[in-house]
Design an enzyme around this catalytic site. Structure first.
Site, mmCIF file in Angstrom:
data_model
loop_
_atom_site.group_PDB
_atom_site.id
_atom_site.type_symbol
_atom_site.label_atom_id
_atom_site.label_comp_id
_atom_site.label_asym_id
_atom_site.label_seq_id
_atom_site.Cartn_x
_atom_site.Cartn_y
_atom_site.Cartn_z
ATOM 1 N N HIS A 1 8.380 0.829 -1.427
ATOM 2 C CA HIS A 1 7.135 0.592 -2.009
ATOM 3 C C HIS A 1 6.607 -0.659 -2.691
ATOM 4 O O HIS A 1 7.250 -1.536 -3.784
ATOM 5 C CB HIS A 1 6.406 1.745 -3.044
ATOM 6 C CG HIS A 1 5.280 2.469 -3.644
ATOM 7 N ND1 HIS A 1 4.301 2.870 -4.669
ATOM 8 C CD2 HIS A 1 4.337 2.464 -3.239
ATOM 9 C CE1 HIS A 1 3.201 2.529 -4.291
ATOM 10 N NE2 HIS A 1 2.846 2.696 -3.649
ATOM 11 N N HIS B 1 3.059 10.845 2.985
ATOM 12 C CA HIS B 1 2.252 9.170 2.210
ATOM 13 C C HIS B 1 3.005 8.822 1.781
ATOM 14 O O HIS B 1 4.405 9.780 1.104
ATOM 15 C CB HIS B 1 1.169 10.042 1.199
ATOM 16 C CG HIS B 1 0.518 8.619 0.224
ATOM 17 N ND1 HIS B 1 1.506 8.084 -1.115
ATOM 18 C CD2 HIS B 1 0.349 7.529 1.335
ATOM 19 C CE1 HIS B 1 0.905 6.768 -1.346
ATOM 20 N NE2 HIS B 1 -0.026 6.588 -0.567
#
Length: 607
Positions: free
Chosen positions: A194, A148
């Site tokens: 991110h 992830h």
């Protein structure tokens, strides 16, 4: 009581070079006033080792021949394929390691040699080290080692983005790499970061190049790149060009568009697969569904579910969700609506992805003519497991279910993976930099099947009679007997005051079973005081209803009366991969790195 070193292997101090090691003893300074001397106990073979040596040698013999060692390996250790040549190789290795300079070449083992061999994990390790599962079934039949936010070096909010954690993950055997794609400020380049955080970006091409170079360093089975796409149409076309140029013939995508069944890991060896949602331009077909007339048809039940799911998400999760939801429309219809450049990007997507919307039961529906990937947060999985467990299992028999950490795990912590595995979820997405017990379980699961990153799901998850972990009551299928004899190696991997300033360490071992709730249990040995080579000789029995899902988790700690117990090492092993007999079990540090010398001597037996 000493703090753990940043690099434990660098802190190692060999006995013979340790100035505090005085003729087989350690000196500890007490309150800077006087010295205490502790003798280093000679490590002796346990009685079971002595008995095994006697059982497989001639009466009174002091040496074990290659033929006798072969018999020991076949009968006692269950190595039914062990040959005389294998036994001769073991003897050669043990003699050369123990006796670097020998006057005469030896072709047999003494008791001490035999004991030394049993403690060598590369020759007598606890689990199978080769791929042995059937690899010809569709991808949906396997648990897949999944990362992830694979580009993050630390926390989810402010750490650096880099290709380095991607490389490390691939070297460990991870098969699913996740990249979040965002445009740069001028919207002419693609960055990996991110989104909506302070994480510093890394270029997409650097990530793709690293994946190409390291994809098959550990395993030949396919690497799946999951893309979280926040790009314009032009940048999607640029990504398609970068992907095709970087991977070339390594890239796999179906010529006919959508798949009705996933291909097998065996058929996809040394191939790269792209998985993401369809481009946003394809969502024009949703305009009809979003009309007031069609919205009213969906009913209040769907609206309540959608509101409940939305309320449970953090703000960042909700934003990501709105970007990623899609209708799984017919692929051919999608292609009719797209231009050439976007169509190329779409064509590269082998595993079509999305997240649940509307009624959960509808989201888990199984289509006869196409397969897809569905993503859920860990909270969504808990709700789905509570209300629609059988639907989840049915969905994962043909399709792929990906579970990702909730948005509030800012420190890159992880969740318990077993609930997803119990319901057949193939991709349990983990922060590989989020060190802790959950990640140790992930490491343990994917030590199975030779560490290739694909573990065949148990048969009961693929049956027409659906398995419900909450309601299905199963009898005991196997009983695992575990005997822990002793441990050694800390004195070679750590300084003599690492655990305790004033005396040798006081070690004890915790043994856990992780798996279905009925099988989970914890046990603990006694504390052995002031000994670098503790001897426990304790036995534990674990009845297992679902041994296919069971993981044996082992931790060693050093008891501290006044402070928190010190960490001494850990490992996690898939139960069905355990080899019977007396085995050497290497320990790992908190990050999962193997300690150079520290090992347990244990015995495994199935009854």
């Amino acid at each position: 009581m000493g703090k753990e070193k940043k690099n434990e292997s660098e802190a190692a101090s060999k006995e013979k070079n340790d100035p505090n090691n005085d003729n087989g003893s350690y000196n500890y300074k007490m309150f800077n006033f006087f010295n205490r001397k502790f003798k280093i106990n000679e490590v002796e073979p346990p009685s079971d080792v002595k008995q095994a040596f006697a059982d497989f040698t001639d009466d009174g013999s002091t040496h074990m021949t290659a033929e006798q060692l072969k018999q020991f390996m076949v009968v006692h250790q269950g190595e039914v394929n062990c040959t005389l040549e294998d036994a001769e190789h073991i003897i050669q290795e043990v003699v050369s390691r123990r006796h670097h300079v020998t006057k005469f070449e030896r072709h047999s083992l003494t008791l001490d040699d035999f004991f030394h061999f049993l403690f060598l994990d590369d020759l007598n390790g606890p689990i199978h080290t080769k791929v042995h599962h059937d690899m010809t079934a569709p991808l949906s039949h396997y648990f897949i080692y999944t990362g992830h936010n694979s580009y993050l070096t630390g926390n989810q909010l402010s750490s650096d983005c880099s290709e380095v954690p991607i490389i490390k993950a691939l070297q460990r055997g991870v098969r699913v790499i996740e990249l979040d794609l965002w445009p740069n400020s001028s919207k002419d380049e693609v960055l990996v970061l991110h989104g909506r955080t302070l994480t510093s970006p890394v270029s997409l091409i650097k990530c793709l190049t690293s994946i190409k170079e390291y994809a098959f360093a550990t395993s030949p089975y396919p690497v799946i790149i999951t893309l979280e796409d926040h790009l314009t149409r032009e940048l999607q076309a640029k990504v398609a060009e970068m992907v095709t140029q970087t991977f070339g013939d390594m890239l796999y995508f179906p010529e006919s568009g959508c798949l009705s069944e996933f291909p097998s890991p065996e058929s996809l060896k040394h191939r790269i697969i792209i998985s993401t949602k369809p481009p946003k331009e394809y969502l024009e077909s949703r305009s009809k569904e979003s009309s007031p007339k069609n919205r009213s048809r969906r009913g209040s039940c769907d609206e309540r579910y959608a509101k409940e799911m939305q309320d449970s998400l953090t703000e960042s999760e909700a934003e990501d969700r709105s970007d990623s939801d899609f209708d799984d429309d017919d692929c051919n219809e999608c292609n009719k609506k797209s231009g050439h450049s976007v169509s190329l990007y779409k064509r590269l997507i082998t595993i079509h992805a999305g997240k649940p919307k509307g009624a959960l039961k509808d989201a888990l529906s199984v289509a006869a003519d196409k397969v897809r990937r569905l993503s859920m947060s860990e909270q969504e999985l808990e709700r789905a497991a509570g209300a629609h467990a059988c639907d989840v299992v049915r969905f994962t028999q043909k399709n792929i279910l990906r579970i990702y950490p909730k948005g509030t795990r800012f420190t890159s912590s992880n969740y318990k993976p077993t609930i997803g595995w119990m319901h057949g979820a193939q991709m349990i997405a983990f922060n590989m930099q989020g060190y802790g017990k959950s990640l140790w379980l992930m490491h343990g699961m994917f030590r199975a099947n030779g560490g290739c990153g694909y573990v065949r799901k148990p048969d009961f998850l693929m049956m027409k009679v659906l398995f419900d972990p909450k309601t299905t009551v199963l009898p005991v299928q196997k009983t695992l007997n575990v005997k822990i004899y002793m441990a050694d190696g800390w004195r070679l991997d750590f300084s003599h005051t690492h655990f305790d300033t004033y005396s040798p360490p006081d070690f004890y071992t915790k043994i856990h079973i992780a798996g279905v709730p009925a099988d989970e249990v914890k046990r603990k040995t006694k504390i052995i005081e002031d000994d670098w080579s503790p001897v426990w000789n304790e036995e534990f029995t674990f009845p297992l209803t679902v041994p296919d899902m069971a993981l044996l988790r082992i931790e060693v700690h050093e008891y501290d009366m006044s402070e928190k117990d010190d960490f001494g090492g850990q490992t996690c092993l898939p139960v069905l991969e355990l080899k019977p007999g007396i085995r050497s079990v290497p320990l790992h540090d908190r990050k999962g790195q193997k300690l150079p010398n520290t090992r347990l001597l244990m015995k495994f037996e199935f009854v």
